[in-house]
Design a protein around this motif. Structure first.
Motif, PDB file in Angstrom:
ATOM      1  N   ASN A 105     -44.445  50.294  21.630  1.00  0.00           N
ATOM      2  CA  ASN A 105     -42.988  50.174  21.778  1.00  0.00           C
ATOM      3  C   ASN A 105     -42.481  48.825  21.288  1.00  0.00           C
ATOM      4  OD1 ASN A 105     -42.424  52.711  22.771  1.00  0.00           O
ATOM      5  ND2 ASN A 105     -42.826  52.113  24.890  1.00  0.00           N
ATOM      6  N   ALA A 121     -42.449  48.935  17.556  1.00  0.00           N
ATOM      7  CA  ALA A 121     -41.302  49.711  17.053  1.00  0.00           C
ATOM      8  C   ALA A 121     -40.042  48.855  17.102  1.00  0.00           C
ATOM      9  CB  ALA A 121     -41.125  50.975  17.879  1.00  0.00           C
ATOM     10  N   ARG A 150     -40.166  46.221  14.317  1.00  0.00           N
ATOM     11  CA  ARG A 150     -39.845  46.794  13.007  1.00  0.00           C
ATOM     12  C   ARG A 150     -38.354  47.107  12.914  1.00  0.00           C
ATOM     13  NH1 ARG A 150     -45.126  49.706  13.722  1.00  0.00           N
ATOM     14  NH2 ARG A 150     -43.986  51.394  14.731  1.00  0.00           N
ATOM     15  N   ARG A 151     -37.798  47.580  14.033  1.00  0.00           N
ATOM     16  CA  ARG A 151     -36.395  47.994  14.059  1.00  0.00           C
ATOM     17  C   ARG A 151     -35.457  46.795  13.908  1.00  0.00           C
ATOM     18  NH1 ARG A 151     -37.006  51.199  18.617  1.00  0.00           N
ATOM     19  NH2 ARG A 151     -36.182  49.597  19.966  1.00  0.00           N
ATOM     20  N   VAL A 203     -36.149  60.190   2.757  1.00  0.00           N
ATOM     21  CA  VAL A 203     -36.259  61.546   3.320  1.00  0.00           C
ATOM     22  C   VAL A 203     -35.514  62.493   2.384  1.00  0.00           C
ATOM     23  CG1 VAL A 203     -35.788  63.019   5.305  1.00  0.00           C
ATOM     24  CG2 VAL A 203     -36.396  60.621   5.656  1.00  0.00           C
ATOM     25  N   PHE A 251     -30.238  55.931   8.375  1.00  0.00           N
ATOM     26  CA  PHE A 251     -31.260  56.507   9.258  1.00  0.00           C
ATOM     27  C   PHE A 251     -31.836  55.506  10.280  1.00  0.00           C
ATOM     28  CE2 PHE A 251     -35.306  59.382   9.289  1.00  0.00           C
ATOM     29  CZ  PHE A 251     -34.871  59.993  10.441  1.00  0.00           C
ATOM     30  N   PRO A 252     -32.237  54.283   9.865  1.00  0.00           N
ATOM     31  CA  PRO A 252     -32.839  53.371  10.856  1.00  0.00           C
ATOM     32  C   PRO A 252     -31.914  53.071  12.028  1.00  0.00           C
ATOM     33  CG  PRO A 252     -33.191  52.537   8.644  1.00  0.00           C
ATOM     34  CD  PRO A 252     -32.246  53.690   8.513  1.00  0.00           C
ATOM     35  N   ARG A 287     -30.025  55.017  13.573  1.00  0.00           N
ATOM     36  CA  ARG A 287     -30.090  56.058  14.604  1.00  0.00           C
ATOM     37  C   ARG A 287     -31.034  55.640  15.710  1.00  0.00           C
ATOM     38  NH1 ARG A 287     -29.638  62.349  13.352  1.00  0.00           N
ATOM     39  NH2 ARG A 287     -28.499  62.292  11.407  1.00  0.00           N
ATOM     40  N   PHE A 288     -32.151  55.024  15.301  1.00  0.00           N
ATOM     41  CA  PHE A 288     -33.156  54.646  16.306  1.00  0.00           C
ATOM     42  C   PHE A 288     -32.722  53.404  17.086  1.00  0.00           C
ATOM     43  CE2 PHE A 288     -35.524  56.965  12.984  1.00  0.00           C
ATOM     44  CZ  PHE A 288     -35.912  58.045  13.771  1.00  0.00           C
ATOM     45  N   GLY A 310     -29.623  53.212  18.128  1.00  0.00           N
ATOM     46  CA  GLY A 310     -28.542  53.689  18.993  1.00  0.00           C
ATOM     47  C   GLY A 310     -27.153  53.299  18.515  1.00  0.00           C
ATOM     48  N   VAL A 311     -27.024  53.012  17.202  1.00  0.00           N
ATOM     49  CA  VAL A 311     -25.703  52.668  16.666  1.00  0.00           C
ATOM     50  C   VAL A 311     -24.901  53.959  16.456  1.00  0.00           C
ATOM     51  CG1 VAL A 311     -24.486  51.606  14.711  1.00  0.00           C
ATOM     52  CG2 VAL A 311     -26.646  50.642  15.529  1.00  0.00           C
ATOM     53  N   LYS A 312     -23.609  53.898  16.773  1.00  0.00           N
ATOM     54  CA  LYS A 312     -22.764  55.095  16.642  1.00  0.00           C
ATOM     55  C   LYS A 312     -22.633  55.536  15.186  1.00  0.00           C
ATOM     56  CE  LYS A 312     -19.886  55.025  20.728  1.00  0.00           C
ATOM     57  NZ  LYS A 312     -18.584  54.712  21.273  1.00  0.00           N
ATOM     58  N   ARG A 358     -22.595  53.314  11.679  1.00  0.00           N
ATOM     59  CA  ARG A 358     -23.772  53.234  10.806  1.00  0.00           C
ATOM     60  C   ARG A 358     -23.458  53.760   9.411  1.00  0.00           C
ATOM     61  NH1 ARG A 358     -26.204  57.400  14.713  1.00  0.00           N
ATOM     62  NH2 ARG A 358     -26.092  59.332  13.540  1.00  0.00           N
ATOM     63  N   ARG A 388     -31.573  50.736   2.577  1.00  0.00           N
ATOM     64  CA  ARG A 388     -32.094  51.142   3.883  1.00  0.00           C
ATOM     65  C   ARG A 388     -32.830  49.977   4.549  1.00  0.00           C
ATOM     66  NH1 ARG A 388     -36.441  55.795   3.941  1.00  0.00           N
ATOM     67  NH2 ARG A 388     -37.696  54.080   3.121  1.00  0.00           N
ATOM     68  N   MET A 397     -32.386  55.611  20.978  1.00  0.00           N
ATOM     69  CA  MET A 397     -31.736  56.684  20.223  1.00  0.00           C
ATOM     70  C   MET A 397     -30.807  57.456  21.155  1.00  0.00           C
ATOM     71  SD  MET A 397     -33.675  59.548  17.952  1.00  0.00           S
ATOM     72  CE  MET A 397     -32.879  60.307  16.582  1.00  0.00           C
ATOM     73  N   ARG A 398     -29.582  57.685  20.664  1.00  0.00           N
ATOM     74  CA  ARG A 398     -28.636  58.437  21.482  1.00  0.00           C
ATOM     75  C   ARG A 398     -29.048  59.907  21.574  1.00  0.00           C
ATOM     76  NH1 ARG A 398     -23.386  56.558  21.678  1.00  0.00           N
ATOM     77  NH2 ARG A 398     -23.263  54.366  21.105  1.00  0.00           N
ATOM     78  N   ASP A 404     -27.467  61.991  18.919  1.00  0.00           N
ATOM     79  CA  ASP A 404     -28.129  61.805  17.627  1.00  0.00           C
ATOM     80  C   ASP A 404     -29.429  62.591  17.556  1.00  0.00           C
ATOM     81  OD1 ASP A 404     -26.353  60.275  16.258  1.00  0.00           O
ATOM     82  OD2 ASP A 404     -27.153  58.358  16.963  1.00  0.00           O
ATOM     83  N   ILE A 424     -39.285  52.426   9.958  1.00  0.00           N
ATOM     84  CA  ILE A 424     -37.901  51.966  10.136  1.00  0.00           C
ATOM     85  C   ILE A 424     -37.529  51.826  11.613  1.00  0.00           C
ATOM     86  CG2 ILE A 424     -37.148  52.848   7.896  1.00  0.00           C
ATOM     87  CD1 ILE A 424     -35.865  55.201   9.331  1.00  0.00           C
ATOM     88  N   GLY A 425     -38.537  51.931  12.498  1.00  0.00           N
ATOM     89  CA  GLY A 425     -38.278  51.523  13.875  1.00  0.00           C
ATOM     90  C   GLY A 425     -38.288  52.616  14.927  1.00  0.00           C
TER      91      GLY A 425
END
Lengths: 237, 431
Positions: free
Chosen positions: A80, A83, A86-87, A100, A111-112, A114-115, A117-119, A123, A159, B1-2, B5, B331-332
């Motif tokens: 974790n 992750a 990296r994020r 993708v 895409f990144p 999303r992980f 938690g950005v709206k 994003r 990205r 992650m939401r 989403d 990418i996380g």
């Protein structure tokens, strides 16, 4: 460029077992990268340059040795924490773009986030502004298969930048590109370095050395001098 | 992650491979439809079977009759061996724990003929030891349920007891009017040893008509208990001593259906014959419970096959998307993110299949019901035959969709865990 070392690698080993044979992908490598520097790892195939890049990126675990990035010990992190590292800190650029295929350029770039938690609205806005910067304004809705190699790599660079990373790791970013497209990417990386980002590129494209503030030469998992490197390449070549 | 989403990513990913998702979901559709159809058919058959036992409306009653010794070949039958229900025994029953009351039933011991106008009928006279026959669990459709001397209460089918003895072939039979409030002529008949018959006449006023209960009450006629005793003593030609002869038929009523089976057991142990509808109903219910489990099990096997299909599809999807998993990690994405995405896809296939299965099952049940009723109509049978009838209990669709989703989730667990725990660099290098 400041004088603080942003990345510090000491005595790094990565040893694989291939059947009965022991493969030393990295055989005791130590290096320091300054914050805001452009570092190029030069080496032929199998020299361990990609392995080094992935270890710094926390995508793999070393057999032994230490990796410190921005004061954090990467090899001690759990899944974790890696992750999150990296994020928040990293941007990856790959030789084969690694987009993708089912997503549009815009969705790939966003895409990144999303992980993180950005709206969605936020994003996508960020993705569009990055793609505009890369000169891909007209291409935001296109899928990777509808883009040229150079365009795909510029989407991949966007990205890598979307989370505003401090360290950019690029594995043969020009390897699949024609000369012109490769130059565009190299110029982009230079621009990013000028914005204060630390760049680490693994490549065997000698043109990259023109952009480098620091060069590391690897042969068979060991760091060598530029002189010895050239000698070995000539002997092999 | 939401969460939103995550859901939108899962939907996008499922939408990417529509054909495969559809084919995999068809397996779940068939499995779920099988569960829905078979369980509904089981429920329908149970309803149909228990409605045929309509007469069993009083589950707290035990019918008790005298105990006869078990017959064995060569055995000589001795009246002293019969376990008689004497007034002392009635008191014993009344003293048992859980007994509310004991009702003695009696019936006419000779012949009887009914007359009303031109119509004649046969009498099936009964009486009970309690003032109100409502205590037997039956109700009046018209009039009262308390019968005095000179009165009678008729079962719901009384009209079928009457016929016109002078009916000529081809002539429309005369209809019996509603007898409620009317007075009927009754002849009680006894025969001596030479076969000579003696008749005792009476007039009985109809003070009540019973509601249909699909039991023996529909064909019964209730007269006052004292009147019954008088008629029976006239037929026997002597006083009847119940402490010697015993009663033929006694109803022991329990305070609740819960204690009925236990009471019946105790009465049987005393040597009497005890019958409780509860036993039958319990037997039927447990039979149908087992049937529904077996039916559901057959459907569950179909779902299990579908589960293997989901596991297969997810394994294939994860192999194909290994690089994508590597990209997501680079990418996380956390391992939990990857696990949630792939588990969500597997559960999504189960959910879609579950909804499809419920709709298909519902359609099959509708067809079964339509066919069932049209077959009955063409058969012209009418009445209380067992019908093929599917009933979907309210919980079943909800349960089925949830179950199919869980099946999907479980099927996807192993492949998804594999995906989540991939070493990122290996996933990225996967060709």
């Amino acid at each position: 460029m400041s004088n603080t070392s942003f990345v510090r690698v000491s005595d790094l080993y990565k040893i694989y077992q291939m059947g009965n044979q022991e493969v030393r992908a990295l055989d005791g490598v130590s290096l320091e990268l300054q914050e805001g520097s452009f570092n190029v790892i030069m080496g032929p195939s199998g020299s361990g340059k990609s392995t080094l890049l992935y270890l710094v990126g926390g995508l793999d675990w070393p057999t032994s040795g230490q990796i410190e990035v921005d004061g954090q010990r990467i090899e001690l992190m759990d899944e974790n924490q890696l992750a999150q590292y990296r994020r928040e800190k990293l941007g990856f650029i790959f030789q084969s773009f690694n987009l993708v295929s089912s997503m549009s350029a815009e969705a790939n770039v966003a895409f990144p986030l999303r992980f993180s938690g950005v709206k969605k609205a936020k994003r996508l806005k960020r993705a569009v502004s990055l793609l505009e910067r890369m000169g891909l304004k007209e291409r935001i809705g296109h899928k990777p298969t509808e883009l040229s190699g150079g365009q795909q790599q510029r989407v991949a660079v966007s990205r890598a930048l979307v989370n505003n990373p401090s360290l950019i790791l690029a594995d043969e970013p020009t390897g699949n590109l024609d000369t012109t497209s490769g130059t565009i990417i190299m110029d982009l990386l230079k621009e990013l370095r000028e914005e204060g980002k630390t760049i680490l590129v693994a490549t065997h494209d000698p043109r990259m050395l023109q952009y480098a503030t620091n060069a590391i030469f690897l042969i068979d998992g060991k760091e060598v001098t530029e002189e010895n490197y050239k000698k070995t390449i000539q002997q092999q070549g | 992650m939401r969460f939103s989403d995550l859901i939108s990513l899962i939907i996008d990913n499922l939408g990417r491979r529509k054909g495969r998702v559809l084919l995999t979901a068809i397996g779940v559709v068939i499995g779920t439809a099988a569960v829905v159809t078979l369980v509904s058919l089981g429920a329908g058959l149970q309803k149909s079977a228990t409605s045929n036992l309509w007469g069993i409306n009083d589950l707290s009653s035990i019918q008790v009759s005298p105990g006869y010794p078990k017959y064995e070949p060569g055995m000589s039958f001795n009246e002293a061996d019969i376990k008689k229900i004497t007034p002392a025994v009635i008191e014993q029953f009344k003293g048992m724990k859980g007994v509310k009351q004991v009702i003695i039933k009696d019936n006419i011991r000779g012949g009887s003929l009914l007359k009303y106008g031109k119509m004649e009928g046969w009498g099936n006279f009964n009486s009970v030891s309690v003032p109100d026959i409502k205590d037997l669990g039956i109700e009046a459709a018209q009039g009262v349920t308390v019968v005095e001397k000179g009165q009678v209460i008729l079962g719901s089918q009384y009209k079928n007891n009457f016929y016109d003895p002078n009916q000529k072939p081809g002539k429309e039979p005369e209809q019996l009017p509603d007898l409620f409030g009317k007075t009927i002529d009754v002849q009680f008949i006894k025969w001596d040893n030479e076969g000579n018959q003696t008749i005792r006449r009476a007039k009985l006023e109809v003070v009540g008509i019973l509601k249909e209960s699909r039991s023996e009450h529909d064909w019964s006629m209730y007269i006052n208990n004292d009147e019954m005793l008088k008629v029976n003593e006239w037929i026997a030609g002597k006083r009847i001593d119940f402490s010697k002869e015993g009663y033929n038929n006694v109803v022991v009523q329990a305070i609740s259906p819960d204690v009925v089976v236990e009471l019946a057991k105790q009465i049987t142990e005393l040597g009497f014959q005890a019958y409780t509808p509860q036993e039958a109903v319990e037997g039927i219910n447990s039979f149908f419970a087992i049937m529904q489990i077996v039916f559901g099990g057959v459907g569950a096997i179909a779902l299990l096959v579908a589960a293997i299909g989901i596991a297969n599809t997810m394994t294939m999807a994860i192999l194909e998307r290994t690089r994508e998993i590597g990209i997501m990690k680079a990418i996380g994405a956390t391992n939990n993110n990857i696990l949630a995405i792939f588990l969500g896809e597997a559960a999504g296939i189960g959910f879609l299949g579950g909804i499809g299965g419920v709709l298909l099952g519902w359609a099959i049940c509708a067809v079964v019901n339509a066919l069932g009723s049209s077959l009955l109509a063409s058969g012209g049978g009418g009445g209380a035959g067992t019908q093929l009838n599917a009933i979907i209990p309210l919980w079943l669709p909800i349960f089925s969709v949830a179950f199919a989703t869980v099946v999907g989730l479980i099927s996807g667990l192993f492949p998804s865990l594999n995906a989540a725990t991939m070493v990122p660099v290996d996933a990225l290098k996967y060709e």
